[in-house]
Design an enzyme around this catalytic site. Structure first.
Site, PDB file in Angstrom:
ATOM      1  N   SER A 143       0.866  -1.192   0.000  1.00  0.00           N
ATOM      2  CA  SER A 143       0.000   0.000   0.000  1.00  0.00           C
ATOM      3  C   SER A 143       0.898   1.236   0.000  1.00  0.00           C
ATOM      4  O   SER A 143       2.083   1.136   0.351  1.00  0.00           O
ATOM      5  CB  SER A 143      -0.846  -0.001   1.282  1.00  0.00           C
ATOM      6  N   TYR A 156      -1.745  -0.736  10.685  1.00  0.00           N
ATOM      7  CA  TYR A 156      -1.903  -1.048   9.248  1.00  0.00           C
ATOM      8  C   TYR A 156      -0.631  -0.651   8.495  1.00  0.00           C
ATOM      9  O   TYR A 156      -0.100  -1.433   7.702  1.00  0.00           O
ATOM     10  CB  TYR A 156      -3.115  -0.293   8.685  1.00  0.00           C
TER      11      TYR A 156
END
Ligand code: NDP
Length: 256
Positions: A143, A156
């Site tokens: 990501s 995350y």
């Protein structure tokens, strides 16, 4: 570099997290030319519905990526049904969002189990077959949060940084081996920016979920899952001696 555009990828692949969003779009894209796909996620009904739209060469298998035996089974199905394993897309992921001050330890553990250990389980399931064949391609979905850290998303971001680091280390180990015995196994990390999917629904902390859902709804021109599927296909279609190490794929409007 020239793409093998006229020769779409025709191998055997595994895609995790294939029941929705990016994973489902990757299945739709690759199934047009693949010899076979084994697609995994926990929601088997969703997988069966996606597979039925693609053809009998797409096999849905229920799989929780936190369980190594489930992921090993995906590879076993690929080998027994199609006789090789040419690619794995380690895509399954969840989004733990909330300030760390809340100490949502269960969320933190789940995120590490799915986003990091799930990727390791995928690598461990696929790599022995690829080493045996001497070819293969491991694609890990990180990501933009694998490069930057965002407030309220520390864990995350930590998991997606870990995916990038693991991919880079894997590439180094494989390239050393490649120099010795000629194996050519590729590793690609894809770093999507904001993609309109159901990912916010995996946020357990309600205020953070609502905030992220609003952000996704109101964001102008987010990426669509198909945009990431195109990137996966692009990486797979590079010539045999070319490895795309890392692809950051963002909406042009993203400034974070
Ligand atoms: P979705 O929520 O649509 O997809 C997530 C997928 O992961 C689902 O298919 C879900 O299937 C699967 N999954 C979750 N937990 C498990 C588990 N324990 N075992 C197996 N499968 C699991 O979101 P996205 O498509 O957006 O997410 C895909 C990947 O892309 C994730 O790794 C995410 O971090 C990454 N990403 C997404 C971005 C975005 O903006 N959307 C941006 C950057 C990266 P099921 O529930 O059926 O098990």
């Amino acid at each position: 570099m020239t793409q093998n555009c006229d020769m779409a990828w025709a191998g055997v692949g595994i895609i995790t997290g294939a029941s929705s969003g990016i994973g489902a779009a990757v299945v739709q894209k690759l199934s047009k030319s693949a010899k076979g796909l084994v697609i995994g996620a926990r929601r088997i009904d969703q997988l069966e519905s996606i597979a039925s739209q693609c053809g009998a060469h797409v096999i849905p298998v229920q799989c929780d990526v936190t369980k190594s035996e489930d992921v090993l089974n995906l590879a076993s199905v690929a080998m027994s049904e199609f006789g090789s394993l040419d690619a794995i897309v380690n895509n399954a992921g969840i989004l733990p969002m909330a300030s760390m001050t809340r100490c949502h330890l269960d969320d933190w553990h789940n995120a590490v189990d799915v986003n990091v250990k799930g990727v390791l389980n995928g690598i461990a399931a696929a790599l022995p077959h690829m080493l045996e064949q001497g070819t293969g391609h491991i694609i890990n979905i990180s990501s933009t949060a694998g490069r930057r850290v965002f407030a309220g998303a520390a864990v995350y971001c930590g998991t997606k940084h870990a995916v990038r680091a693991i991919s880079e280390g894997l590439q180094l180990d494989l390239s050393e081996r490649s120099m010795k015995d000629g194996n050519s196994i590729k590793v690609t990390t894809i770093l999507p920016g904001l993609v309109k999917t159901d990912l916010p629904s995996s946020v357990t902390h309600e205020p953070s979920r609502v905030h992220f859902q609003n952000q996704m709804e109101t964001f102008e021109h987010p990426l669509l899952p198909e945009d990431i599927a195109e990137s996966v296909a692009f990486a797979l279609n590079t010539p045999a001696h070319v490895e795309l190490g890392e692809l950051a794929v963002r909406p042009t409007t993203q400034n974070f």
